[in-house]
Design an enzyme around this catalytic site. Structure first.
Site: not given
Ligand code: PXP
Length: 237
Positions: A190-191, A43, A50, A70, A7, A213-214
């Site tokens: 996510h995370d 996204h 972003h 997304e 991401n 991503g993060h």
């Molecule tokens: N999936 C979705 C739907 C998200 O909104 C995000 C964050 O933009 C991610 C995955 C990736 O999350 P992270 O940045 O915590 O890895």
């Protein structure tokens, strides 16, 4: 095989902070692929803090792996996605001011809204994934309205991982079997990070793709992008 989709939100955020094209989002996407990533995710949010909607076509033209867009499916988002035709569109129920996605769809309450959108995207040959919490009713709802895949919201898993990994993964692990029986593809995001990724992968009957991503971009500050992507791929091997 579980695909790693990188991401690139944080790269776009860094670029946008100076109003120039540095770092170059397209070059970073190409480099992620060169280093082994099997997908690129962006996204675009309404405020474009972003990725910008104008980035989408260039990303599509330059990426050779799977392209996943997304976001919340308002009319503008849908028109842009359909114009670009990514391989996958992940629908996320976040409002424009939200810092980051923090919950999945209610596929029962929002059934009619989602069903129409899913049909429109699928008629344009775009695979549709729904961001979702680990709940059998909601997962069944996703299958009933035509979603191809679900993407588990892994925020709660990541938050509780250090206290008790077994408890943290319980609901995702159990509902994943059910989702697989319904014929849904299974993504997660996510995370996720270098500490919690392997345990997730090893405990699910199926995991088609993770979108990260993060943590990955933060790790890259210390470890370098090439090395970081290799380390994440190793966790999925
Ligand atoms: N999936 C979705 C739907 C998200 O909104 C995000 C964050 O933009 C991610 C995955 C990736 O999350 P992270 O940045 O915590 O890895």
């Amino acid at each position: 095989m579980t695909r790693l989709s990188v991401n690139l939100n944080k790269i776009a955020l860094l670029r946008n902070s100076r109003g120039s094209n540095f770092p170059d989002l397209i070059q970073v996407a190409k480099d992620c692929e060169r280093f082994g990533a099997q997908g690129i995710t962006v996204h675009p949010r309404p405020g474009e803090r972003h990725c910008k909607f104008s980035d989408l076509q260039l990303l599509k033209e330059n990426c050779t792996t799977e392209f996943n867009i997304e976001g919340f499916p308002d009319r503008h988002f849908l028109d842009e996605v359909i114009k670009v035709k990514p391989h996958q569109c992940t629908l996320v129920p976040d409002d424009p001011t939200q810092l980051t996605s923090d919950h999945g769809w209610n596929t029962i309450v929002q059934k009619d809204f989602l069903k129409e959108i899913i049909a429109e995207l699928k008629s344009n040959n775009i695979r549709v994934s729904l961001f979702i919490d680990a709940d059998t009713t909601l997962i069944e709802g996703a299958a009933n309205i035509g979603a191809d895949r679900i993407e588990y919201y892994t925020g709660p898993y990541a938050k509780n991982f250090h206290t008790n990994p077994e408890t943290a993964i319980k609901e995702i692990k159990e509902t994943c079997v059910f989702a697989q029986q319904l014929g849904l593809g299974i993504n997660a995001g996510h995370d996720l990070n270098l500490e919690n990724l392997k345990y997730l992968k090893d405990n699910l009957v199926q995991l088609d793709e993770v979108s990260i991503g993060h943590a990955l971009i933060c790790d890259a500050i210390y470890l370098g992008l090439e090395n970081t992507i290799r380390l994440y791929l190793n966790k999925l091997a």
